[in-house]
Design a protein around this motif. Sequence first.
Motif, PDB file in Angstrom:
ATOM      1  N   TYR A   1      -1.218  70.355  70.187  1.00  0.00           N
ATOM      2  CA  TYR A   1      -0.836  71.058  71.741  1.00  0.00           C
ATOM      3  C   TYR A   1      -1.567  70.331  72.787  1.00  0.00           C
ATOM      4  N   PRO A   2      -0.777  70.535  73.816  1.00  0.00           N
ATOM      5  CA  PRO A   2      -1.583  69.940  75.019  1.00  0.00           C
ATOM      6  C   PRO A   2      -2.540  70.755  75.735  1.00  0.00           C
ATOM      7  N   TYR A   3      -3.665  70.469  75.992  1.00  0.00           N
ATOM      8  CA  TYR A   3      -4.689  71.218  76.712  1.00  0.00           C
ATOM      9  C   TYR A   3      -5.772  70.550  77.089  1.00  0.00           C
ATOM     10  N   GLY A   4      -6.181  70.635  78.257  1.00  0.00           N
ATOM     11  CA  GLY A   4      -7.354  69.827  78.813  1.00  0.00           C
ATOM     12  C   GLY A   4      -7.210  68.460  78.910  1.00  0.00           C
TER      13      GLY A   4
ATOM     14  N   SER B   1      -7.019  81.685  76.118  1.00  0.00           N
ATOM     15  CA  SER B   1      -5.685  81.362  76.480  1.00  0.00           C
ATOM     16  C   SER B   1      -4.876  81.403  75.268  1.00  0.00           C
ATOM     17  N   GLN B   2      -3.528  81.620  75.417  1.00  0.00           N
ATOM     18  CA  GLN B   2      -2.469  81.348  74.311  1.00  0.00           C
ATOM     19  C   GLN B   2      -1.784  80.088  74.646  1.00  0.00           C
ATOM     20  N   GLN B   3      -1.867  78.963  74.023  1.00  0.00           N
ATOM     21  CA  GLN B   3      -1.463  77.790  74.298  1.00  0.00           C
ATOM     22  C   GLN B   3      -0.126  77.307  73.283  1.00  0.00           C
ATOM     23  N   LEU B   4       0.842  76.850  73.827  1.00  0.00           N
ATOM     24  CA  LEU B   4       2.060  76.384  73.092  1.00  0.00           C
ATOM     25  C   LEU B   4       1.956  74.858  72.786  1.00  0.00           C
TER      26      LEU B   4
ATOM     27  N   TYR C   1      -2.725  78.767  63.663  1.00  0.00           N
ATOM     28  CA  TYR C   1      -1.614  79.011  64.648  1.00  0.00           C
ATOM     29  C   TYR C   1      -0.601  79.957  64.165  1.00  0.00           C
ATOM     30  N   MET C   2       0.505  80.011  65.063  1.00  0.00           N
ATOM     31  CA  MET C   2       1.464  80.808  64.590  1.00  0.00           C
ATOM     32  C   MET C   2       2.888  80.123  65.131  1.00  0.00           C
TER      33      MET C   2
ATOM     34  N   LYS D   1       2.149  78.395  68.695  1.00  0.00           N
ATOM     35  CA  LYS D   1       1.072  78.862  69.745  1.00  0.00           C
ATOM     36  C   LYS D   1      -0.131  78.998  68.903  1.00  0.00           C
ATOM     37  N   THR D   2      -1.358  78.857  69.743  1.00  0.00           N
ATOM     38  CA  THR D   2      -2.742  79.154  69.293  1.00  0.00           C
ATOM     39  C   THR D   2      -3.373  79.648  70.451  1.00  0.00           C
TER      40      THR D   2
END
Length: 243
Positions: A224-227, A208-211, A236-237, A202-203
């Motif tokens: 990661y998927p976003y937008g 937001s916190q995205q997976l 990230y973690m 996640k980041t």
Amino acid sequence: MGNQGQQGYQGGPPPGGPGGPGGYGQRPPPPGGFAQQRPGGMAQSPPGGNYGQQPPPGGNYGQQQQSFQGGSPGHGPSGSGQQQGGRGNNSNRGLQWVSASDGFIPDKAVQGGVEKDGAPLFVARAMYKGGLHPGKAGRHIENGGCAIGFGHKEVNVKEYQVLCGDASQLRWVKQDGQLSIKGFKPVEGGHEDSGEPLYIAKTMTEGSQQLGKCAPHIKKGMSYPYGHKELTTENYMVLAYTN
């Protein structure tokens, strides 16, 4: 993005709150942690909350319930409801993959992230073009309920699996750049079509916190998927076991 992520990890709780936008009635996970959904939609934060822990390895994809038993997931028949073994035995961790579709979130789903409007994001994975890809699931995600990153695009899928069970068995471990597995045991969440393992990550992005997924072979470490795109980041973690 790096500066934004660093500030987000160390700052206060993410946007949103109980009964916030989306009507989930859940408080987003505290910084560095993730929430566990109880039956009835109540959220519970696991002890701790420091970035630097990971989730358990998966089993065969497509089964209704799966214990984390180690090894790379296979391609089992859908809806069998059986628990499969693998390399090692992690059933005592109280975690399993539960099959879902069309935006359904099972009881005790592990919440790993949150949208900037407060809508929760749950740890999920889905089969796509021969691979099993970690991503995010949520009731608000359109066109299926689950999103993964693939081929520089955000891909929405209708059939997926959600990580469920005792979130106190997991932790987040901070990473910078390509994944380096030293001193912790990450949760193996999937694999490429070539068989290379993929882990859950996640980041922080835009409040937001995205997976998404991480692996040593991913150049920047995490995608990661976003937008409607597949993005990458070096900050990230990775999800890991507490011990």
